[in-house]
Design an enzyme around this catalytic site. Structure first.
Site, PDB file in Angstrom:
ATOM      1  CE  LYS A  83      -2.202  -1.252   3.823  1.00  0.00           C
ATOM      2  NZ  LYS A  83      -1.552  -2.509   4.117  1.00  0.00           N
ATOM      3  NE  ARG A 128      -4.670  -1.138   9.125  1.00  0.00           N
ATOM      4  CZ  ARG A 128      -3.765  -0.721   8.571  1.00  0.00           C
ATOM      5  NH1 ARG A 128      -3.441   0.627   8.150  1.00  0.00           N
ATOM      6  NH2 ARG A 128      -2.643  -1.543   8.528  1.00  0.00           N
ATOM      7  NE  ARG A 172       8.019  -3.294   6.606  1.00  0.00           N
ATOM      8  CZ  ARG A 172       6.718  -2.809   6.353  1.00  0.00           C
ATOM      9  NH1 ARG A 172       6.343  -2.114   5.372  1.00  0.00           N
ATOM     10  NH2 ARG A 172       5.957  -3.326   7.282  1.00  0.00           N
ATOM     11  NE  ARG A 204       6.201  -0.939  10.274  1.00  0.00           N
ATOM     12  CZ  ARG A 204       5.350  -0.851   9.388  1.00  0.00           C
ATOM     13  NH1 ARG A 204       5.534  -0.039   8.394  1.00  0.00           N
ATOM     14  NH2 ARG A 204       4.293  -1.302   9.588  1.00  0.00           N
ATOM     15  NE  ARG A 213       1.537  -5.177  10.835  1.00  0.00           N
ATOM     16  CZ  ARG A 213       2.595  -4.959  10.388  1.00  0.00           C
ATOM     17  NH1 ARG A 213       3.775  -5.326  10.663  1.00  0.00           N
ATOM     18  NH2 ARG A 213       2.722  -4.291   9.115  1.00  0.00           N
TER      19      ARG A 213
HETATM   20  P1  AP5 Z   1       4.493  -1.556   1.969  1.00  0.00           P
HETATM   21  O1  AP5 Z   1       4.569  -0.869   0.709  1.00  0.00           O
HETATM   22  O2  AP5 Z   1       5.199  -0.952   3.159  1.00  0.00           O
HETATM   23  O3  AP5 Z   1       3.364  -2.342   2.169  1.00  0.00           O
HETATM   24  P2  AP5 Z   1       2.016  -1.868   3.253  1.00  0.00           P
HETATM   25  O4  AP5 Z   1       0.967  -2.559   2.871  1.00  0.00           O
HETATM   26  O5  AP5 Z   1       1.920  -0.483   3.367  1.00  0.00           O
HETATM   27  O6  AP5 Z   1       2.570  -2.386   4.473  1.00  0.00           O
HETATM   28  P3  AP5 Z   1       2.787  -2.181   6.000  1.00  0.00           P
HETATM   29  O7  AP5 Z   1       3.329  -3.118   6.593  1.00  0.00           O
HETATM   30  O8  AP5 Z   1       3.210  -0.677   6.084  1.00  0.00           O
HETATM   31  O9  AP5 Z   1       1.271  -1.814   6.137  1.00  0.00           O
HETATM   32  P4  AP5 Z   1       0.245  -2.121   7.469  1.00  0.00           P
HETATM   33  O10 AP5 Z   1      -1.015  -1.947   6.934  1.00  0.00           O
HETATM   34  O11 AP5 Z   1       0.438  -3.301   8.096  1.00  0.00           O
HETATM   35  O12 AP5 Z   1       0.772  -0.837   8.232  1.00  0.00           O
HETATM   36  P5  AP5 Z   1       0.515   0.646   8.397  1.00  0.00           P
HETATM   37  O13 AP5 Z   1       1.673   1.201   8.395  1.00  0.00           O
HETATM   38  O14 AP5 Z   1      -0.591   1.115   7.602  1.00  0.00           O
HETATM   39  O15 AP5 Z   1       5.667  -3.066   1.661  1.00  0.00           O
HETATM   40  C1  AP5 Z   1       5.996  -3.853   2.351  1.00  0.00           C
HETATM   41  C2  AP5 Z   1       7.379  -4.314   2.170  1.00  0.00           C
HETATM   42  O16 AP5 Z   1       7.139  -5.200   0.730  1.00  0.00           O
HETATM   43  C3  AP5 Z   1       8.233  -3.323   1.771  1.00  0.00           C
HETATM   44  O17 AP5 Z   1       9.459  -3.686   2.560  1.00  0.00           O
HETATM   45  C4  AP5 Z   1       8.307  -3.130   0.468  1.00  0.00           C
HETATM   46  O18 AP5 Z   1       9.616  -2.722  -0.079  1.00  0.00           O
HETATM   47  C5  AP5 Z   1       8.149  -4.399  -0.014  1.00  0.00           C
HETATM   48  N1  AP5 Z   1       7.362  -4.587  -1.442  1.00  0.00           N
HETATM   49  C6  AP5 Z   1       6.315  -3.619  -1.603  1.00  0.00           C
HETATM   50  N2  AP5 Z   1       6.068  -4.177  -2.996  1.00  0.00           N
HETATM   51  C7  AP5 Z   1       6.529  -5.226  -3.203  1.00  0.00           C
HETATM   52  C8  AP5 Z   1       6.639  -6.186  -4.543  1.00  0.00           C
HETATM   53  N3  AP5 Z   1       5.936  -6.024  -5.175  1.00  0.00           N
HETATM   54  N4  AP5 Z   1       7.534  -7.291  -4.213  1.00  0.00           N
HETATM   55  C9  AP5 Z   1       8.052  -7.387  -3.196  1.00  0.00           C
HETATM   56  N5  AP5 Z   1       8.366  -6.620  -2.222  1.00  0.00           N
HETATM   57  C10 AP5 Z   1       7.668  -5.466  -2.147  1.00  0.00           C
HETATM   58  O19 AP5 Z   1      -0.090   0.530   9.935  1.00  0.00           O
HETATM   59  C11 AP5 Z   1       0.793   0.257  11.042  1.00  0.00           C
HETATM   60  C12 AP5 Z   1      -0.217   0.087  12.293  1.00  0.00           C
HETATM   61  O20 AP5 Z   1      -0.591   1.246  12.697  1.00  0.00           O
HETATM   62  C13 AP5 Z   1      -1.332  -0.985  12.065  1.00  0.00           C
HETATM   63  O21 AP5 Z   1      -1.037  -2.062  12.440  1.00  0.00           O
HETATM   64  C14 AP5 Z   1      -2.338  -0.322  13.068  1.00  0.00           C
HETATM   65  O22 AP5 Z   1      -2.119  -0.743  14.442  1.00  0.00           O
HETATM   66  C15 AP5 Z   1      -2.139   1.263  13.069  1.00  0.00           C
HETATM   67  N6  AP5 Z   1      -3.067   1.787  12.002  1.00  0.00           N
HETATM   68  C16 AP5 Z   1      -2.762   2.226  10.804  1.00  0.00           C
HETATM   69  N7  AP5 Z   1      -3.897   2.608  10.302  1.00  0.00           N
HETATM   70  C17 AP5 Z   1      -4.726   2.601  11.193  1.00  0.00           C
HETATM   71  C18 AP5 Z   1      -6.242   2.649  11.008  1.00  0.00           C
HETATM   72  N8  AP5 Z   1      -7.032   3.067   9.952  1.00  0.00           N
HETATM   73  N9  AP5 Z   1      -6.943   2.235  12.092  1.00  0.00           N
HETATM   74  C19 AP5 Z   1      -6.490   1.597  13.290  1.00  0.00           C
HETATM   75  N10 AP5 Z   1      -5.112   1.507  13.477  1.00  0.00           N
HETATM   76  C20 AP5 Z   1      -4.413   1.920  12.364  1.00  0.00           C
END
Ligand code: AP5
Length: 217
Positions: free
Chosen positions: A13, A88, A127, A160, A171
Site C-alpha cells: 500500500k 480499516r 523488512r 519495525r 496483524r
Molecule cells: P509496503 O509498501 O510498506 O506495504 P504496506 O501494505 O504499506 O505494508 P505495511 O506493513 O506498512 O502496512 P500495514 O497496513 O500493516 O501498516 P501501516 O503502516 O499502515 O511494503 C511492505 C514491504 O514489501 C516493503 O519492504 C516493500 O519494500 C516490499 N514490497 C512492496 N511491494 C513489493 C513487491 N511488489 N514485491 C516485493 N516486495 C515488495 O499501519 C501500522 C499500524 O498502525 C497498524 O498495524 C495499526 O496498528 C495502526 N493503524 C494504521 N492505520 C490504522 C487505522 N486506520 N485504524 C487503526 N489502526 C491503524
C-alpha cells in the site's frame, strides 16, 4: 479524486501510494506513518498508538478518525487525496462516508491490492527500515550495506517493532477479521478496484494506473 487503499499488511500500500500520489498529484496520507511519527516524537497520540501497534492491534476508531478528519480538511486535500491504511474497520468506513457526504464528496476508488498472506509474511518479516530517511530494505532481496547501514544516508537500519514474526501474524489476522469486509462495502458502492499486487513494483503501478484511468473515463 478521492482514493482509499486497502490490502493486507505488506501488500505494498505504502509503496504504491507514494508512486500514485506523485502521478496523480494528490496528497498521500498514511495513518501508519502518522502514528509512527507520533511515536518517534513521544506525543500522547504516540503513546496510545504504540500500545496498540506493538501488539498487532488497531488503534481505536475515534482516535484514528479524528486524525484523518483533520488531515483531509486541509487545503491540499481540496482536489482529492489518497488514504493509505484508512479505513480499516466498518465503523471507520461509515464515518468517512458520512464526513465526505457532508461536503458532497465520496470515495471515488477503493483500490484493493491483492497479495497472498504467505508472500506478505516474507515481505514484512524481512523488512528493514532506515529510522533517519525512511528508506526500505529487505534482509534477503534488498539488503542494506554491510553491518545494516542505510545506502542513502548511512544511518543504521532497524526492524519495525510490529514487523516481528508473531506480530505480523497477528496483524494479518486483524486484517482478515476487521478490514477485509470493507471490500464488500466498497463493492456494493461500485467503487472497488482489485489489482494483483504480486510481481515487480513498476508492473503493479502500471496495472493500478490503467485501472484508475478506466474507472474515471
Ligand atoms: P509496503 O509498501 O510498506 O506495504 P504496506 O501494505 O504499506 O505494508 P505495511 O506493513 O506498512 O502496512 P500495514 O497496513 O500493516 O501498516 P501501516 O503502516 O499502515 O511494503 C511492505 C514491504 O514489501 C516493503 O519492504 C516493500 O519494500 C516490499 N514490497 C512492496 N511491494 C513489493 C513487491 N511488489 N514485491 C516485493 N516486495 C515488495 O499501519 C501500522 C499500524 O498502525 C497498524 O498495524 C495499526 O496498528 C495502526 N493503524 C494504521 N492505520 C490504522 C487505522 N486506520 N485504524 C487503526 N489502526 C491503524
Amino acid at each position: 479524486m478521492n482514493i482509499v487503499i486497502l490490502g493486507v499488511p505488506g501488500a505494498g500500500k505504502g509503496t504504491q501510494a507514494k508512486m500514485l500520489s506523485e502521478r496523480l498529484k494528490i496528497p498521500h496520507i498514511s495513518t501508519g506513518d502518522i502514528f509512527r511519527n507520533a511515536i518517534k516524537e513521544g506525543t500522547e497520540l504516540g503513546k496510545t498508538a504504540a500500545d496498540h501497534i506493538e501488539q498487532g492491534k488497531l488503534v481505536p476508531d475515534d482516535v484514528t478518525f479524528g486524525i484523518v478528519k483533520g488531515r483531509i480538511g486541509e487545503k491540499d486535500c481540496k482536489n482529492g487525496f489518497l488514504l493509505d491504511g484508512f479505513p480499516r474497520t466498518m465503523i471507520q468506513a461509515e464515518m468517512l462516508d458520512s464526513l465526505l457526504g457532508e461536503t458532497g464528496r465520496k470515495v471515488d476508488i477503493a483500490l484493493n491490492i491483492d497479495v497472498p498472506d504467505a508472500e506478505v509474511i516474507d515481505r514484512i518479516s524481512g523488512r528493514l527500515v532506515c529510522p533517519s530517511c525512511g528508506a526500505n530494505y529487505h534482509k534477503k532481496s534488498n539488503p542494506p550495506l554491510e553491518g545494516g547501514i542505510c545506502r542513502e544516508c548511512s544511518a543504521r537500519v532497524l526492524q519495525r517493532k510490529d514487523d516481528f514474526y508473531e506480530t505480523v501474524v497477528k496483524r494479518i489476522e486483524t486484517y482478515h477479521l476487521q478490514t477485509k469486509p470493507l471490500i464488500s462495502h466498497y463493492s456494493d458502492k461500485g467503487v472497488i478496484v482489485t489489482v494483483n499486487g504480486t510481481g515487480d513494483i513498476t508492473g503493479i503501478h502500471d496495472r493500478i494506473m490503467s485501472e484508475v484511468r478506466g474507472h474515471t473515463r
